[in-house]
Scaffold this motif. Structure first.
Motif, PDB file in Angstrom:
ATOM      1  N   GLN A 138       0.788  -1.342   0.372  1.00  0.00           N
ATOM      2  CA  GLN A 138      -0.321  -0.023  -0.544  1.00  0.00           C
ATOM      3  C   GLN A 138       1.149   0.620   0.024  1.00  0.00           C
ATOM      4  OE1 GLN A 138      -2.413  -0.094   3.347  1.00  0.00           O
ATOM      5  NE2 GLN A 138      -4.365   1.408   2.042  1.00  0.00           N
ATOM      6  N   CYS A 139       1.686   1.323   0.921  1.00  0.00           N
ATOM      7  CA  CYS A 139       2.553   2.263   0.870  1.00  0.00           C
ATOM      8  C   CYS A 139       4.053   2.706  -0.245  1.00  0.00           C
ATOM      9  CB  CYS A 139       3.321   2.554   1.816  1.00  0.00           C
ATOM     10  SG  CYS A 139       4.827   1.846   2.889  1.00  0.00           S
ATOM     11  N   GLY A 140       3.868   1.411  -0.996  1.00  0.00           N
ATOM     12  CA  GLY A 140       4.847   1.651  -1.460  1.00  0.00           C
ATOM     13  C   GLY A 140       5.947   1.511  -1.496  1.00  0.00           C
ATOM     14  N   GLY A 141       6.610   0.448  -1.349  1.00  0.00           N
ATOM     15  CA  GLY A 141       7.440   0.765  -0.597  1.00  0.00           C
ATOM     16  C   GLY A 141       8.704   1.782   0.815  1.00  0.00           C
TER      17      GLY A 141
ATOM     18  N   CYS B 245       3.145   0.662   6.021  1.00  0.00           N
ATOM     19  CA  CYS B 245       2.509   0.270   6.384  1.00  0.00           C
ATOM     20  C   CYS B 245       1.752  -1.551   6.084  1.00  0.00           C
ATOM     21  CB  CYS B 245       1.840   0.272   4.314  1.00  0.00           C
ATOM     22  SG  CYS B 245       2.394  -1.016   2.894  1.00  0.00           S
ATOM     23  N   CYS B 246       3.354  -2.131   6.272  1.00  0.00           N
ATOM     24  CA  CYS B 246       2.808  -3.104   6.492  1.00  0.00           C
ATOM     25  C   CYS B 246       2.472  -4.526   5.091  1.00  0.00           C
ATOM     26  CB  CYS B 246       2.507  -3.291   8.037  1.00  0.00           C
ATOM     27  SG  CYS B 246       3.283  -5.070   9.676  1.00  0.00           S
ATOM     28  N   THR B 247       1.883  -3.674   4.905  1.00  0.00           N
ATOM     29  CA  THR B 247       1.168  -4.726   3.747  1.00  0.00           C
ATOM     30  C   THR B 247       1.936  -5.633   2.793  1.00  0.00           C
ATOM     31  OG1 THR B 247       0.554  -3.137   1.883  1.00  0.00           O
ATOM     32  CG2 THR B 247      -1.233  -3.674   4.199  1.00  0.00           C
TER      33      THR B 247
ATOM     34  N   ASP C 229      10.469  -2.805  13.823  1.00  0.00           N
ATOM     35  CA  ASP C 229       9.611  -1.624  14.820  1.00  0.00           C
ATOM     36  C   ASP C 229       7.514  -1.956  13.870  1.00  0.00           C
ATOM     37  OD1 ASP C 229      11.415  -0.917  16.622  1.00  0.00           O
ATOM     38  OD2 ASP C 229      10.919   1.682  15.745  1.00  0.00           O
ATOM     39  N   LEU C 230       7.779  -1.969  12.465  1.00  0.00           N
ATOM     40  CA  LEU C 230       6.600  -1.784  11.563  1.00  0.00           C
ATOM     41  C   LEU C 230       6.313  -3.867  12.096  1.00  0.00           C
ATOM     42  CD1 LEU C 230       4.469  -0.383  10.259  1.00  0.00           C
ATOM     43  CD2 LEU C 230       6.256  -0.891   7.788  1.00  0.00           C
ATOM     44  N   LEU C 231       7.078  -4.262  11.729  1.00  0.00           N
ATOM     45  CA  LEU C 231       6.580  -6.069  11.933  1.00  0.00           C
ATOM     46  C   LEU C 231       6.323  -6.536  13.243  1.00  0.00           C
ATOM     47  CD1 LEU C 231       9.730  -7.446  10.198  1.00  0.00           C
ATOM     48  CD2 LEU C 231       7.434  -7.147   9.024  1.00  0.00           C
TER      49      LEU C 231
END
Ligand code: FES
Length: 105
Positions: free
Chosen positions: A39-42, A46-48, A70-72
């Motif tokens: 979603q955030c394009g890299g 976003c974590c997607t 952290d995001l994970l």
């Protein structure tokens, strides 16, 4: 070029050739791999693009940056094999890298 294999939750395997320097997210998006929304394009926000890199490839990976780590924390099904596909950049030694796609990112 190096080969990248994604394993879908149903066990289906998809293998693609990709240039060194691309990220695993680039490979997934360029080839329409289901389950990698990116979603955030890299942008690592976003974590997607959560994936589980197979254990035998873990030694070949650079450690996750603290921002990625952290995001994970928000990834469903986080494990010791979890990475963000947008943060894994292909190098020659990653030829053949294989990652599973969680059923939900
Ligand atoms: Fe958003 Fe990887 S694409 S964190």
């Amino acid at each position: 070029m190096v080969d990248v294999t994604f394993i879908q939750p149903d066990g289906r395997r998809e293998t693609y050739s990709a240039p060194i320097g691309d990220t695993l997210m680039d490979v997934a998006v360029d080839n329409g791999v289901a389950g990698i929304i990116a979603q955030c394009g890299g942008g690592c926000t976003c974590c997607t693009c959560h994936i589980w890199v197979l254990e035998e490839w873990q030694d070949q990976l650079k450690p996750a940056h603290p921002d990625e780590d952290d995001l994970l924390a928000y990834a469903l099904g986080r494990s010791s094999r979890s990475r963000l596909a947008c943060q894994v950049r292909l190098t020659k030694n990653l030829d053949g890298i294989t990652a599973e796609i969680p059923s939900e990112s």
